[in-house]
Design an enzyme around this catalytic site. Structure first.
Site, PDB file in Angstrom:
ATOM      1  N   TYR A  95       0.831  -1.219   0.000  1.00 45.51           N
ATOM      2  CA  TYR A  95       0.000   0.000   0.000  1.00 45.51           C
ATOM      3  C   TYR A  95       0.855   1.255   0.000  1.00 45.51           C
ATOM      4  O   TYR A  95       0.484   2.270  -0.609  1.00 45.51           O
ATOM      5  CB  TYR A  95      -1.013  -0.041   1.157  1.00 45.51           C
ATOM      6  CG  TYR A  95      -2.084  -1.061   0.865  1.00 45.51           C
ATOM      7  CD1 TYR A  95      -2.099  -2.298   1.506  1.00 45.51           C
ATOM      8  CD2 TYR A  95      -3.019  -0.837  -0.153  1.00 45.51           C
ATOM      9  CE1 TYR A  95      -3.048  -3.270   1.168  1.00 45.51           C
ATOM     10  CE2 TYR A  95      -3.958  -1.801  -0.496  1.00 45.51           C
ATOM     11  CZ  TYR A  95      -3.964  -3.014   0.157  1.00 45.51           C
ATOM     12  OH  TYR A  95      -4.867  -3.979  -0.196  1.00 45.51           O
ATOM     13  N   GLN A 152     -15.396   1.965  -6.363  1.00 46.77           N
ATOM     14  CA  GLN A 152     -14.612   0.865  -5.797  1.00 46.77           C
ATOM     15  C   GLN A 152     -13.142   1.307  -5.700  1.00 46.77           C
ATOM     16  O   GLN A 152     -12.318   0.580  -5.141  1.00 46.77           O
ATOM     17  CB  GLN A 152     -14.714  -0.379  -6.680  1.00 46.77           C
ATOM     18  CG  GLN A 152     -16.132  -0.911  -6.802  1.00 46.77           C
ATOM     19  CD  GLN A 152     -16.235  -1.993  -7.836  1.00 46.77           C
ATOM     20  OE1 GLN A 152     -16.060  -3.178  -7.574  1.00 46.77           O
ATOM     21  NE2 GLN A 152     -16.526  -1.586  -9.082  1.00 46.77           N
ATOM     22  N   ASP A 162      -8.233   5.454  -5.004  1.00 45.46           N
ATOM     23  CA  ASP A 162      -7.453   6.667  -5.291  1.00 45.46           C
ATOM     24  C   ASP A 162      -8.298   7.901  -4.951  1.00 45.46           C
ATOM     25  O   ASP A 162      -9.494   7.790  -4.703  1.00 45.46           O
ATOM     26  CB  ASP A 162      -6.997   6.684  -6.766  1.00 45.46           C
ATOM     27  CG  ASP A 162      -8.159   6.757  -7.755  1.00 45.46           C
ATOM     28  OD1 ASP A 162      -8.299   5.862  -8.597  1.00 45.46           O
ATOM     29  OD2 ASP A 162      -8.944   7.727  -7.670  1.00 45.46           O
ATOM     30  N   HIS A 175     -14.411   0.563  -1.115  1.00 43.42           N
ATOM     31  CA  HIS A 175     -13.274  -0.293  -0.725  1.00 43.42           C
ATOM     32  C   HIS A 175     -12.214   0.487   0.016  1.00 43.42           C
ATOM     33  O   HIS A 175     -11.062   0.083   0.059  1.00 43.42           O
ATOM     34  CB  HIS A 175     -12.677  -0.973  -1.971  1.00 43.42           C
ATOM     35  CG  HIS A 175     -13.635  -1.955  -2.580  1.00 43.42           C
ATOM     36  ND1 HIS A 175     -13.530  -2.392  -3.879  1.00 43.42           N
ATOM     37  CD2 HIS A 175     -14.741  -2.564  -2.082  1.00 43.42           C
ATOM     38  CE1 HIS A 175     -14.517  -3.232  -4.144  1.00 43.42           C
ATOM     39  NE2 HIS A 175     -15.269  -3.347  -3.061  1.00 43.42           N
ATOM     40  N   CYS A 179      -8.997   2.350  17.935  1.00 36.70           N
ATOM     41  CA  CYS A 179     -10.148   3.263  18.134  1.00 36.70           C
ATOM     42  C   CYS A 179     -10.909   3.538  16.839  1.00 36.70           C
ATOM     43  O   CYS A 179     -11.935   4.225  16.846  1.00 36.70           O
ATOM     44  CB  CYS A 179      -9.652   4.579  18.736  1.00 36.70           C
ATOM     45  SG  CYS A 179      -8.750   5.622  17.586  1.00 36.70           S
ATOM     46  N   CYS A 236      -1.464   6.379  16.234  1.00 38.45           N
ATOM     47  CA  CYS A 236      -2.765   7.012  15.999  1.00 38.45           C
ATOM     48  C   CYS A 236      -2.777   8.417  16.621  1.00 38.45           C
ATOM     49  O   CYS A 236      -2.494   8.560  17.824  1.00 38.45           O
ATOM     50  CB  CYS A 236      -3.878   6.166  16.632  1.00 38.45           C
ATOM     51  SG  CYS A 236      -5.499   6.968  16.620  1.00 38.45           S
ATOM     52  N   THR A 264     -15.709  -0.997 -14.675  1.00 38.92           N
ATOM     53  CA  THR A 264     -15.583  -2.073 -13.692  1.00 38.92           C
ATOM     54  C   THR A 264     -15.925  -3.411 -14.348  1.00 38.92           C
ATOM     55  O   THR A 264     -16.840  -3.510 -15.156  1.00 38.92           O
ATOM     56  CB  THR A 264     -16.474  -1.841 -12.447  1.00 38.92           C
ATOM     57  OG1 THR A 264     -16.351  -2.971 -11.562  1.00 38.92           O
ATOM     58  CG2 THR A 264     -17.927  -1.623 -12.800  1.00 38.92           C
TER      59      THR A 264
HETATM   60  N1  APR Z   1     -12.124   3.206 -19.318  1.00 38.58           N
HETATM   61  C1  APR Z   1     -13.156   2.431 -18.874  1.00 38.58           C
HETATM   62  N2  APR Z   1     -13.026   1.143 -18.526  1.00 38.58           N
HETATM   63  C2  APR Z   1     -11.798   0.605 -18.643  1.00 38.58           C
HETATM   64  C3  APR Z   1     -10.678   1.332 -19.101  1.00 38.58           C
HETATM   65  C4  APR Z   1     -10.884   2.691 -19.438  1.00 38.58           C
HETATM   66  N3  APR Z   1      -9.883   3.462 -19.886  1.00 38.58           N
HETATM   67  N4  APR Z   1      -9.593   0.502 -19.100  1.00 38.58           N
HETATM   68  C5  APR Z   1     -10.039  -0.688 -18.645  1.00 38.58           C
HETATM   69  N5  APR Z   1     -11.348  -0.627 -18.378  1.00 38.58           N
HETATM   70  C6  APR Z   1     -12.212  -1.664 -17.829  1.00 38.58           C
HETATM   71  C7  APR Z   1     -11.774  -3.079 -18.088  1.00 38.58           C
HETATM   72  O1  APR Z   1     -12.296  -3.549 -19.312  1.00 38.58           O
HETATM   73  C8  APR Z   1     -12.399  -3.807 -16.894  1.00 38.58           C
HETATM   74  O2  APR Z   1     -13.717  -4.222 -17.192  1.00 38.58           O
HETATM   75  O3  APR Z   1     -12.175  -1.501 -16.427  1.00 38.58           O
HETATM   76  C9  APR Z   1     -12.452  -2.749 -15.797  1.00 38.58           C
HETATM   77  C10 APR Z   1     -11.438  -2.958 -14.703  1.00 38.58           C
HETATM   78  O4  APR Z   1     -11.804  -4.137 -14.037  1.00 38.58           O
HETATM   79  P1  APR Z   1     -10.976  -4.589 -12.757  1.00 38.58           P
HETATM   80  O5  APR Z   1      -9.514  -4.485 -13.054  1.00 38.58           O
HETATM   81  O6  APR Z   1     -11.549  -5.886 -12.308  1.00 38.58           O
HETATM   82  O7  APR Z   1     -11.278  -3.450 -11.672  1.00 38.58           O
HETATM   83  P2  APR Z   1     -12.570  -3.308 -10.778  1.00 38.58           P
HETATM   84  O8  APR Z   1     -13.778  -3.783 -11.492  1.00 38.58           O
HETATM   85  O9  APR Z   1     -12.558  -1.931 -10.254  1.00 38.58           O
HETATM   86  O10 APR Z   1     -12.247  -4.324  -9.576  1.00 38.58           O
HETATM   87  C11 APR Z   1     -13.150  -4.331  -8.490  1.00 38.58           C
HETATM   88  O11 APR Z   1     -11.646  -5.783  -7.280  1.00 38.58           O
HETATM   89  O12 APR Z   1      -9.563  -6.395  -6.544  1.00 38.58           O
HETATM   90  C12 APR Z   1     -10.706  -5.737  -6.220  1.00 38.58           C
HETATM   91  O13 APR Z   1     -10.795  -4.067  -4.610  1.00 38.58           O
HETATM   92  C13 APR Z   1     -10.425  -4.283  -5.933  1.00 38.58           C
HETATM   93  O14 APR Z   1     -11.946  -2.441  -6.206  1.00 38.58           O
HETATM   94  C14 APR Z   1     -11.357  -3.545  -6.872  1.00 38.58           C
HETATM   95  C15 APR Z   1     -12.395  -4.586  -7.220  1.00 38.58           C
END
Ligand code: APR
Length: 241
Positions: A54, A89, A92, A107, A118, A135, A175
């Site tokens: 992290y 999710q 950042d 998340h 605490c 803390c 996502t």
């Molecule tokens: N614009 C939009 N979507 C995009 C781009 C972009 N420039 N580049 C990639 N993607 C899409 C990919 O096609 C994919 O479907 O973003 C998605 C990213 O998927 P993941 O890497 O699985 O990320 P996320 O869905 O946020 O993961 C969910 O999994 O590991 C945990 O806690 C972590 O919050 C995260 C959660």
């Protein structure tokens, strides 16, 4: 009756800002073993390794900038106060740096640390967590990153159902739906928009549904988030007016 939009973003929202996603070809989970650096078990086994992971991600965030998609969400939030659930999710701070003030981090957050004694949460910016970190509230030394790991509760998930119940439009940006099932949410809405440059099959722990995720959405913008920002902002604004 005031219309509301539930916006749920994932790592793809920040991809064009130079932040790696998790499951794309060059994703974080291609390089790191998620169970070692993002699970309660991994944390119990090697706190130093997880803390370093992290610290590295926090340091990497320092020179990243919001992209047009972050700014579009900030403008929408200002233009339609009280009408947008801005759930992410992502851990950042790019939505905040773009001007968003009501982001719900499902998340957790990378810039913050949390006291395990605490529960106090505080922002350390982009610096590394020190070995002797304590803390500021209770002085305790049991301090950790404020990112939710697999195997532990995500308290902010309580807002997901509330957002579903209150909203008339569902927007999923960048996502994979591998953690939060965006298809099951989309099926609760007559109006829904998916933003993702890649067409992905709808696969759950029960197997593949032999259909693309975008087939469950009313509108599919097959573009990167930053490239889709203007069209997305226009569509959401038109709906919320
Ligand atoms: N614009 C939009 N979507 C995009 C781009 C972009 N420039 N580049 C990639 N993607 C899409 C990919 O096609 C994919 O479907 O973003 C998605 C990213 O998927 P993941 O890497 O699985 O990320 P996320 O869905 O946020 O993961 C969910 O999994 O590991 C945990 O806690 C972590 O919050 C995260 C959660």
């Amino acid at each position: 009756m005031m219309k509301k939009a539930m916006i749920l973003s994932g790592a793809g929202l920040s991809a064009e800002s130079g932040i790696r996603t998790f499951r794309d070809n060059d994703g974080l989970w291609e390089e790191y073993d998620v169970m070692k650096v993002c699970s309660v078990q991994g944390w119990e086994e090697d706190r130093k390794l997880v803390t370093q992971f992290y610290n590295d991600r926090r340091k990497d965030l320092a020179d990243k900038k919001p992209n047009p998609a972050h700014f579009a969400l900030a403008r929408l939030e200002k233009r339609f106060p009280g009408q947008i659930w801005n759930l992410t999710q992502n851990v950042d701070d790019l939505l905040e740096r773009a001007g968003c003030e009501n982001v719900i981090h499902l998340h957790g957050t990378l810039r913050d640390l949390r006291c395990e004694a605490c529960g106090h949460v505080w922002d350390i910016g982009f610096r590394a967590q020190r070995e002797d970190e304590s803390c500021p509230s209770c002085g305790g030394r049991n301090v950790r990153h404020n990112v939710v790991m697999f195997g532990e509760p995500a308290p902010a998930y309580r807002f997901i159902q509330k957002a579903i119940d209150e909203s008339d439009l569902f927007v999923a940006i960048g996502t994979s739906g591998q953690v939060i099932d965006i298809v099951s949410i989309a099926t609760e809405f007559a109006n829904s928009i998916l933003v993702n440059p890649n067409r992905e099959m709808y696969v759950t722990m029960f197997g593949s549904h032999e259909r693309y995720i975008d087939e469950y959405f009313e509108t599919y913008i097959r573009k990167k988030a930053g490239e889709a920002a203007a069209e997305l902002e226009e569509r959401i604004a038109r709906f919320l007016k």
